[in-house]
Design an enzyme around this catalytic site. Structure first.
Site, PDB file in Angstrom:
ATOM      1  N   LYS A 170       8.687  15.772  97.347  1.00  0.00           N
ATOM      2  CA  LYS A 170       8.774  16.092  95.908  1.00  0.00           C
ATOM      3  C   LYS A 170      10.223  15.799  95.508  1.00  0.00           C
ATOM      4  O   LYS A 170      11.130  16.580  95.787  1.00  0.00           O
ATOM      5  CB  LYS A 170       8.428  17.568  95.697  1.00  0.00           C
ATOM      6  CG  LYS A 170       7.888  17.933  94.323  1.00  0.00           C
ATOM      7  CD  LYS A 170       8.750  17.564  93.163  1.00  0.00           C
ATOM      8  CE  LYS A 170       9.909  18.491  92.933  1.00  0.00           C
ATOM      9  NZ  LYS A 170      10.845  18.029  91.872  1.00  0.00           N
ATOM     10  N   GLY A 201       7.151  15.564  90.108  1.00  0.00           N
ATOM     11  CA  GLY A 201       6.816  16.731  89.295  1.00  0.00           C
ATOM     12  C   GLY A 201       7.973  17.681  89.140  1.00  0.00           C
ATOM     13  O   GLY A 201       9.069  17.447  89.655  1.00  0.00           O
ATOM     14  N   GLY A 203      10.172  21.125  89.527  1.00  0.00           N
ATOM     15  CA  GLY A 203      10.491  22.000  90.653  1.00  0.00           C
ATOM     16  C   GLY A 203       9.667  23.275  90.676  1.00  0.00           C
ATOM     17  O   GLY A 203       9.004  23.574  91.673  1.00  0.00           O
ATOM     18  N   PRO A 204       9.656  24.047  89.565  1.00  0.00           N
ATOM     19  CA  PRO A 204       8.935  25.320  89.595  1.00  0.00           C
ATOM     20  C   PRO A 204       7.411  25.156  89.661  1.00  0.00           C
ATOM     21  O   PRO A 204       6.705  26.145  89.850  1.00  0.00           O
ATOM     22  CB  PRO A 204       9.342  25.987  88.273  1.00  0.00           C
ATOM     23  CG  PRO A 204      10.592  25.282  87.847  1.00  0.00           C
ATOM     24  CD  PRO A 204      10.463  23.883  88.345  1.00  0.00           C
ATOM     25  N   GLY A 207       7.241  21.566  93.136  1.00  0.00           N
ATOM     26  CA  GLY A 207       8.144  21.941  94.232  1.00  0.00           C
ATOM     27  C   GLY A 207       7.730  23.275  94.836  1.00  0.00           C
ATOM     28  O   GLY A 207       7.614  23.417  96.055  1.00  0.00           O
ATOM     29  N   GLU A 245      19.941  22.611 102.567  1.00  0.00           N
ATOM     30  CA  GLU A 245      21.240  21.964 102.370  1.00  0.00           C
ATOM     31  C   GLU A 245      21.654  22.284 100.946  1.00  0.00           C
ATOM     32  O   GLU A 245      21.074  21.756 100.001  1.00  0.00           O
ATOM     33  CB  GLU A 245      21.084  20.455 102.617  1.00  0.00           C
ATOM     34  CG  GLU A 245      22.337  19.831 103.170  1.00  0.00           C
ATOM     35  CD  GLU A 245      23.263  19.387 102.059  1.00  0.00           C
ATOM     36  OE1 GLU A 245      24.119  20.209 101.654  1.00  0.00           O
ATOM     37  OE2 GLU A 245      23.121  18.259 101.604  1.00  0.00           O
ATOM     38  N   CYS A 279      27.774  17.190  96.882  1.00  0.00           N
ATOM     39  CA  CYS A 279      27.851  18.580  97.349  1.00  0.00           C
ATOM     40  C   CYS A 279      29.030  18.786  98.293  1.00  0.00           C
ATOM     41  O   CYS A 279      29.591  19.866  98.353  1.00  0.00           O
ATOM     42  CB  CYS A 279      26.547  19.000  97.997  1.00  0.00           C
ATOM     43  SG  CYS A 279      25.895  17.787  99.133  1.00  0.00           S
ATOM     44  N   GLU A 369      30.517  26.121  92.341  1.00  0.00           N
ATOM     45  CA  GLU A 369      30.265  24.684  92.392  1.00  0.00           C
ATOM     46  C   GLU A 369      30.046  24.173  90.971  1.00  0.00           C
ATOM     47  O   GLU A 369      29.162  24.636  90.268  1.00  0.00           O
ATOM     48  CB  GLU A 369      29.027  24.399  93.247  1.00  0.00           C
ATOM     49  CG  GLU A 369      28.819  22.923  93.464  1.00  0.00           C
ATOM     50  CD  GLU A 369      27.644  22.630  94.387  1.00  0.00           C
ATOM     51  OE1 GLU A 369      26.546  23.173  94.145  1.00  0.00           O
ATOM     52  OE2 GLU A 369      27.830  21.856  95.328  1.00  0.00           O
TER      53      GLU A 369
END
Ligand code: NAD
Length: 462
Positions: A170, A201, A203-204, A207, A245, A279, A369
């Site tokens: 995903k 698609g 995430g909520p 995923g 990660e 990241c 971040e």
């Protein structure tokens, strides 16, 4: 741009179960360039079933044959590199040269490394009177972010396939076109049907359905700490393997004996590349009191040169977030020496390469971040102070140490609570384990350490 209007499941492009779509926007000009289907629970379920059905045969495939498919996949990525680089530039906004060299170059190297590893890895070892078999974990649910769209996919799918696992991917909402090209490449490489499956698609929705699916044995996630925490909790409740990660706030520690100009210039380039959306970027530069003013002047000068070269950030929300942090930095009393919150162009999600001086270690811009082209320069009094500041965040993903003497830099690096440290500008190594200490994550990607994430052990005693 060309886009598939279905999902790649069981070796073919199938119509999506629902009618909803996701608009893909070019962040350089804010134009919609394609629509892809927004997957539902039904799509995810069909993909997991296909992956489960394909698992026994793929797990039993000799490693040499899995290696041959991965080598073929690498070759297809090489053959289609210009098309992929153009697609990454269109949906992520990174300058074309950077897309070619990094966004496509790195995953080609990683795919090749797993073709080699699949062929050479010891999937069996003797320990005393036992034979230990390293067997594939099963079906992998891979959830990836947009910042390095192809690399993040290959860093999960290549080791999973090398291990004998099957995969449902995903990808991020912002960069699904690169993922569709990857699915085409897998198909062209002759990977058997169902071994790799793609569901685009939200995430909520898609995923979350993937992370929660009981047919998934391992969830491998890269993205924000907030979502990672949720996925870790879901996996923990189901006693399911999980690799996370997550974010970083890495320190670039410049010791007084270092080549200051080189350390600052490489440090600024590290933060500005990919518009700060890395990241592992060294977003905190730590400089000794005696060299502070010189370092700030060098950094401001270096950042100024990125003005025309830098791409936009990925979307409007991300620009808002980054600009919000720049305003917060000003509000907290940090001193702007390059860039600022003003939009540098009328069109596109551009942010000026920004440098803050007089940053205190506990300010939000030194702790959180930002994921944009923003560098914070922090002053330290002595080595103990530098170490305390460097280790003083919840993160521990990467970092850098510069010193006149390599041994001095190594001694400092060994005291950092972080997963990767570049010594005096050390180069990226696609075989070195990549992953975090503390809240930067769980598990490692790349090289043999990345492969072992997808294996479980069985010991037979004689
Ligand atoms: P995100 O964590 O929201 O998204 C990453 C992936 O997870 C995407 O594929 C997304 O669709 C999916 N996802 C989102 N919600 C989910 C849920 N509830 N269940 C399952 N999957 C879900 O990250 P983002 O929106 O892409 O970026 C937000 C922040 O994350 C960035 O500003 C940055 O700080 C961080 N980030 C970190 C990395 C990294 O490599 N560590 C990469 C990208 C973003």
């Amino acid at each position: 741009m060309n886009a598939h209007d279905g999902m790649y499941i069981g070796g073919e492009w199938r119509p999506a179960a629902g009618a909803d779509t996701i608009a893909v926007v070019n962040p350089s000009d804010e134009q919609v360039i394609a629509l892809v289907p927004a997957g539902t629970i039904e799509d995810v379920d069909a993909a997991v079933r296909a992956a489960r059905a394909a698992f026994p045969a793929w797990a039993a495939t000799p490693p040499a044959e899995r290696a041959a498919r991965l080598a073929a996949l690498r070759d297809v990525l090489v053959a289609r590199k210009d098309e992929i680089a153009g697609t990454v530039t269109a949906e992520l906004g990174s300058p074309l040269k950077f897309s070619q060299a990094v966004h496509v170059g790195a995953p080609i190297a990683v795919a090749g490394s797993y073709a080699d590893l699949a062929a050479s890895y010891a999937f069996e070892e003797k320990i005393g009177n036992s034979t230990v078999y390293l067997e594939p974990v099963g079906v992998v649910g891979a959830i990836t972010p947009w910042n390095y769209p192809l690399h993040q996919i290959v860093a999960k799918v290549a080791p999973a396939l090398a291990a004998g696992c099957t995969v449902v991917l995903k990808p991020a909402e912002d960069t699904p076109l690169t993922a569709q090209l990857f699915a085409e490449a897998v198909h062209e490489a002759g990977v058997p049907a169902g071994v790799f499956n793609l569901v685009t698609g939200l995430g909520p929705v898609a995923g979350q359905a993937l992370a929660e699916h009981e047919g998934v044995d391992l969830v491998s996630f890269t993205g924000s700490t907030a979502v990672g925490r949720q996925i870790g909790a879901t996996a923990g409740a189901a006693v399911k393997r999980v690799a996370l990660e997550l974010g970083g706030k890495s320190a670039n520690v410049i010791l007084p004996s270092a080549d200051l100009a080189k350390a600052v210039n490489v440090g600024v380039a590290n933060v500005m590349s990919n518009s700060g959306q890395t990241c592992s970027a060294w977003t905190r530069m730590l400089v000794h009191d005696s060299q502070y003013d010189e370092a700030v002047a060098l950094a401001a000068d270096a950042a100024g040169k990125y003005g025309e070269r830098i791409g936009p950030v990925v979307n409007a929300k991300q620009r808002e977030r980054v600009v919000g942090y720049i305003e917060k930095g000003v509000g907290e009393g940090a001193r702007l020496v390059a860039g600022g919150p003003e939009a540098p162009r009328e069109q596109g999600y551009f942010v000026s390469p920004t440098v803050f001086a007089d940053v205190e270690p506990d300010m939000a811009i030194a702790q959180e971040e930002i994921f944009g082209p923003v560098l914070s320069i922090i002053r330290y009094a002595d080595e103990a102070d530098a170490l305390r500041i460097a280790n003083g965040t919840v993160y521990g993903l990467a970092g850098a140490v510069w010193a006149g003497d390599e041994a001095e830099a190594v001694a400092f690096a060994r005291r950092l609570d972080t997963g990767q440290v570049d010594i005096n500008g050390g180069r990226f190594n696609p075989l070195a384990p990549f992953g975090g200490y503390k809240q930067s994550g769980v598990g490692r990607e790349l090289g043999p350490h990345g492969l072992s994430e997808y294996l479980q052990t069985k010991s037979l005693q004689f």
